[in-house]
Write a protein that holds these residues in place. Structure first.
Motif, PDB file in Angstrom:
ATOM      1  N   MET A 146      50.906  31.034  10.207  1.00 27.41           N
ATOM      2  CA  MET A 146      50.012  31.945  10.903  1.00 27.41           C
ATOM      3  C   MET A 146      49.909  31.552  12.372  1.00 27.41           C
ATOM      4  O   MET A 146      49.800  30.382  12.687  1.00 27.41           O
ATOM      5  N   ASN A 147      49.925  32.556  13.195  1.00 26.78           N
ATOM      6  CA  ASN A 147      49.756  32.359  14.629  1.00 26.78           C
ATOM      7  C   ASN A 147      48.304  32.692  14.968  1.00 26.78           C
ATOM      8  O   ASN A 147      47.948  33.850  15.132  1.00 26.78           O
ATOM      9  N   ILE A 148      47.452  31.671  15.064  1.00 23.06           N
ATOM     10  CA  ILE A 148      46.015  31.859  15.215  1.00 23.06           C
ATOM     11  C   ILE A 148      45.606  31.682  16.675  1.00 23.06           C
ATOM     12  O   ILE A 148      46.020  30.734  17.334  1.00 23.06           O
ATOM     13  N   THR A 149      44.768  32.619  17.149  1.00 19.55           N
ATOM     14  CA  THR A 149      44.209  32.542  18.499  1.00 19.55           C
ATOM     15  C   THR A 149      42.704  32.382  18.375  1.00 19.55           C
ATOM     16  O   THR A 149      42.028  33.226  17.793  1.00 19.55           O
ATOM     17  N   LYS A 150      42.185  31.294  18.924  1.00 21.72           N
ATOM     18  CA  LYS A 150      40.743  31.026  18.900  1.00 21.72           C
ATOM     19  C   LYS A 150      40.100  31.719  20.097  1.00 21.72           C
ATOM     20  O   LYS A 150      40.405  31.412  21.241  1.00 21.72           O
ATOM     21  N   LEU A 151      39.198  32.683  19.826  1.00 25.59           N
ATOM     22  CA  LEU A 151      38.516  33.396  20.895  1.00 25.59           C
ATOM     23  C   LEU A 151      37.135  32.824  21.187  1.00 25.59           C
ATOM     24  O   LEU A 151      36.593  33.023  22.271  1.00 25.59           O
ATOM     25  N   ALA A 152      36.555  32.135  20.206  1.00 22.49           N
ATOM     26  CA  ALA A 152      35.251  31.489  20.359  1.00 22.49           C
ATOM     27  C   ALA A 152      35.170  30.379  19.319  1.00 22.49           C
ATOM     28  O   ALA A 152      36.016  30.301  18.430  1.00 22.49           O
ATOM     29  N   GLU A 153      34.165  29.539  19.429  1.00 25.90           N
ATOM     30  CA  GLU A 153      34.011  28.446  18.459  1.00 25.90           C
ATOM     31  C   GLU A 153      33.925  28.972  17.034  1.00 25.90           C
ATOM     32  O   GLU A 153      34.367  28.318  16.102  1.00 25.90           O
ATOM     33  N   ASN A 154      33.364  30.168  16.880  1.00 27.82           N
ATOM     34  CA  ASN A 154      33.150  30.716  15.542  1.00 27.82           C
ATOM     35  C   ASN A 154      34.036  31.909  15.205  1.00 27.82           C
ATOM     36  O   ASN A 154      33.824  32.578  14.194  1.00 27.82           O
ATOM     37  N   TYR A 155      35.053  32.192  16.034  1.00 21.62           N
ATOM     38  CA  TYR A 155      35.855  33.401  15.807  1.00 21.62           C
ATOM     39  C   TYR A 155      37.300  33.194  16.253  1.00 21.62           C
ATOM     40  O   TYR A 155      37.561  32.830  17.399  1.00 21.62           O
ATOM     41  N   SER A 156      38.219  33.439  15.309  1.00 25.57           N
ATOM     42  CA  SER A 156      39.656  33.356  15.588  1.00 25.57           C
ATOM     43  C   SER A 156      40.344  34.580  15.013  1.00 25.57           C
ATOM     44  O   SER A 156      39.863  35.188  14.048  1.00 25.57           O
ATOM     45  N   ILE A 203      48.070  38.642   7.676  1.00 25.66           N
ATOM     46  CA  ILE A 203      48.139  37.485   6.789  1.00 25.66           C
ATOM     47  C   ILE A 203      48.702  37.909   5.440  1.00 25.66           C
ATOM     48  O   ILE A 203      48.743  39.093   5.112  1.00 25.66           O
ATOM     49  N   ALA A 204      49.129  36.924   4.671  1.00 25.34           N
ATOM     50  CA  ALA A 204      49.577  37.136   3.298  1.00 25.34           C
ATOM     51  C   ALA A 204      48.463  36.665   2.361  1.00 25.34           C
ATOM     52  O   ALA A 204      47.574  35.906   2.765  1.00 25.34           O
ATOM     53  N   VAL A 205      48.528  37.100   1.113  1.00 23.08           N
ATOM     54  CA  VAL A 205      47.513  36.712   0.135  1.00 23.08           C
ATOM     55  C   VAL A 205      47.383  35.193   0.070  1.00 23.08           C
ATOM     56  O   VAL A 205      46.275  34.646   0.062  1.00 23.08           O
ATOM     57  N   ILE A 239      45.004  32.942   2.409  1.00 23.18           N
ATOM     58  CA  ILE A 239      43.553  32.867   2.284  1.00 23.18           C
ATOM     59  C   ILE A 239      43.095  31.456   1.919  1.00 23.18           C
ATOM     60  O   ILE A 239      42.090  30.972   2.439  1.00 23.18           O
ATOM     61  N   ALA A 240      43.833  30.768   1.074  1.00 26.46           N
ATOM     62  CA  ALA A 240      43.479  29.383   0.731  1.00 26.46           C
ATOM     63  C   ALA A 240      43.519  28.504   1.979  1.00 26.46           C
ATOM     64  O   ALA A 240      42.629  27.670   2.193  1.00 26.46           O
ATOM     65  N   THR A 241      44.517  28.698   2.828  1.00 25.72           N
ATOM     66  CA  THR A 241      44.628  27.923   4.070  1.00 25.72           C
ATOM     67  C   THR A 241      43.476  28.249   5.012  1.00 25.72           C
ATOM     68  O   THR A 241      42.908  27.353   5.641  1.00 25.72           O
ATOM     69  N   ILE A 242      43.122  29.523   5.109  1.00 25.27           N
ATOM     70  CA  ILE A 242      42.012  29.944   5.966  1.00 25.27           C
ATOM     71  C   ILE A 242      40.722  29.260   5.518  1.00 25.27           C
ATOM     72  O   ILE A 242      39.953  28.750   6.330  1.00 25.27           O
ATOM     73  N   LYS A 243      40.507  29.213   4.223  1.00 27.09           N
ATOM     74  CA  LYS A 243      39.319  28.524   3.683  1.00 27.09           C
ATOM     75  C   LYS A 243      39.372  27.029   4.008  1.00 27.09           C
ATOM     76  O   LYS A 243      38.371  26.447   4.440  1.00 27.09           O
ATOM     77  N   GLU A 244      40.525  26.414   3.817  1.00 27.36           N
ATOM     78  CA  GLU A 244      40.684  24.979   4.108  1.00 27.36           C
ATOM     79  C   GLU A 244      40.417  24.669   5.573  1.00 27.36           C
ATOM     80  O   GLU A 244      39.970  23.571   5.915  1.00 27.36           O
ATOM     81  N   MET A 245      40.680  25.632   6.450  1.00 24.15           N
ATOM     82  CA  MET A 245      40.455  25.449   7.883  1.00 24.15           C
ATOM     83  C   MET A 245      38.976  25.572   8.248  1.00 24.15           C
ATOM     84  O   MET A 245      38.606  25.386   9.408  1.00 24.15           O
ATOM     85  N   GLY A 246      38.128  25.894   7.277  1.00 21.01           N
ATOM     86  CA  GLY A 246      36.697  25.933   7.524  1.00 21.01           C
ATOM     87  C   GLY A 246      36.099  27.293   7.798  1.00 21.01           C
ATOM     88  O   GLY A 246      34.916  27.397   8.139  1.00 21.01           O
ATOM     89  N   PHE A 247      36.874  28.348   7.641  1.00 16.61           N
ATOM     90  CA  PHE A 247      36.335  29.691   7.828  1.00 16.61           C
ATOM     91  C   PHE A 247      35.588  30.103   6.569  1.00 16.61           C
ATOM     92  O   PHE A 247      36.021  29.815   5.456  1.00 16.61           O
ATOM     93  N   ALA A 271      39.661  36.813  11.701  1.00 20.52           N
ATOM     94  CA  ALA A 271      39.957  38.244  11.646  1.00 20.52           C
ATOM     95  C   ALA A 271      41.451  38.465  11.869  1.00 20.52           C
ATOM     96  O   ALA A 271      42.123  37.683  12.541  1.00 20.52           O
ATOM     97  N   PHE A 272      41.945  39.556  11.287  1.00 22.40           N
ATOM     98  CA  PHE A 272      43.357  39.870  11.456  1.00 22.40           C
ATOM     99  C   PHE A 272      43.582  41.378  11.440  1.00 22.40           C
ATOM    100  O   PHE A 272      42.764  42.152  10.940  1.00 22.40           O
TER     101      PHE A 272
END
Length: 110
Positions: free
Chosen positions: A1-11, A16-18, A21-29, A91-92
């Protein structure tokens, strides 16, 4: 995933692929916003597939589909409510652009 952080609480990221979602959760979202409509391009997972995996992972997900860059006030209100209910939101959309646009629109009305 190519993630862009726009704020401390929003990227944001492109589609994304199904299994992401596990990776997104592991990243703390703790919340995911889908800004693309179902069937936008062949091969994209349906929102229902993403929602099922999000439920399995214990992470909230909401669909606020955008057709192009136009943002309505109901979209912004739904987005702001979701943001207020979560610590970190991912968000994506197809490219990440619409997810950036709705965030900027939400900032403008706050």
């Amino acid at each position: 995933m190519n993630i862009t952080k726009l704020a401390e609480n929003y990227s944001v990221s492109p589609q994304i692929a199904v299994q992401d979602i596990a990776t997104i959760k592991e990243m703390g979202f703790d919340g995911i916003v889908c800004n693309r409509p179902n069937g936008e391009e062949p091969g994209q997972p349906l929102f229902d597939e993403l929602m099922l995996e999000a439920a399995n992972q214990g992470i909230d997900i909401v669909a606020i589909p955008m057709n192009g860059p136009e943002v309505t006030m109901p979209m912004v209100e739904q987005f702001n409510q979701f943001m207020q209910q979560h610590q970190r939101v991912f968000a994506f959309c197809r490219t990440g652009n619409r997810s950036s646009i709705i965030w900027k629109a939400a900032l403008a009305v706050n």
